[in-house]
Design a protein around this motif. Sequence first.
Motif, PDB file in Angstrom:
ATOM      1  N   GLN A 188      -0.125 -16.491 -25.793  1.00 45.03           N
ATOM      2  CA  GLN A 188      -1.078 -15.413 -25.444  1.00 45.03           C
ATOM      3  C   GLN A 188      -2.425 -16.366 -25.075  1.00 45.03           C
ATOM      4  N   LYS A 189      -3.517 -15.833 -24.177  1.00 45.74           N
ATOM      5  CA  LYS A 189      -4.629 -16.294 -23.905  1.00 45.74           C
ATOM      6  C   LYS A 189      -5.697 -15.185 -24.549  1.00 45.74           C
ATOM      7  N   GLN A 190      -5.246 -14.212 -25.310  1.00 44.38           N
ATOM      8  CA  GLN A 190      -6.454 -13.400 -25.676  1.00 44.38           C
ATOM      9  C   GLN A 190      -7.336 -13.768 -26.885  1.00 44.38           C
ATOM     10  N   PRO A 192      -8.372 -16.916 -29.672  1.00 47.75           N
ATOM     11  CA  PRO A 192      -8.170 -18.504 -30.082  1.00 47.75           C
ATOM     12  C   PRO A 192      -7.053 -18.490 -31.131  1.00 47.75           C
TER      13      PRO A 192
END
Length: 199
Positions: A188-190, A192
């Motif tokens: 996931q990139k949402q 950190p």
Amino acid sequence: SSAAADFLGSALKRSLAEQGRAVLMTCGGTSPGGSLVELSHHDLDWKRVTVTLTDERLVPVSDDASNEKMVREKLFQNSAASASFCELSEPNVSRIVAGPLVSLVGMGEDGHFASIFPGSLKLNQLLDLSAVPDIFDVSTSTSPYPRRTANLAMILKSTTILLMAFGDKKKQVLKAAEGLPIAMLLAQKQVPLSIYWAK
């Protein structure tokens, strides 16, 4: 464990400074114990920190299998004695995700995190990135206890996530996670994501 405590302490301090409050969502199990003890010594305004869980075994809080019991024994002492605890239950969902949420997540050697296990009948619901943040009651054949877990969407309400994993077996899981629940958190990139690993 000490480095993880420093990471969490800094994240909570930022949340308190920027938002006036903070929520720490932590896993249970054996991995986080040392870091929670270390974190309990950090000089924070703990009265404005709420602590909750990524998941829980549905047992009495007096039971040694209870994640709440472990967290209370390890964290709720020293400077952190004045923090408040919020049970992982449906009425508390909105309070938890109101955050700002800092999450400590563990992982099993089967690639599960929270109580999101491979082969779960609710796996697609639990890992749906577009789902409403929520909790689910689940069970797994590898554990005698019924469980309650945050879904991935709830964990991703965090401002930052620390994934803690100990041992060579878990290192190999992280390197070859494709197809396992943990792969969704890693990809996931949402939010950190920081990984803290040690032998």
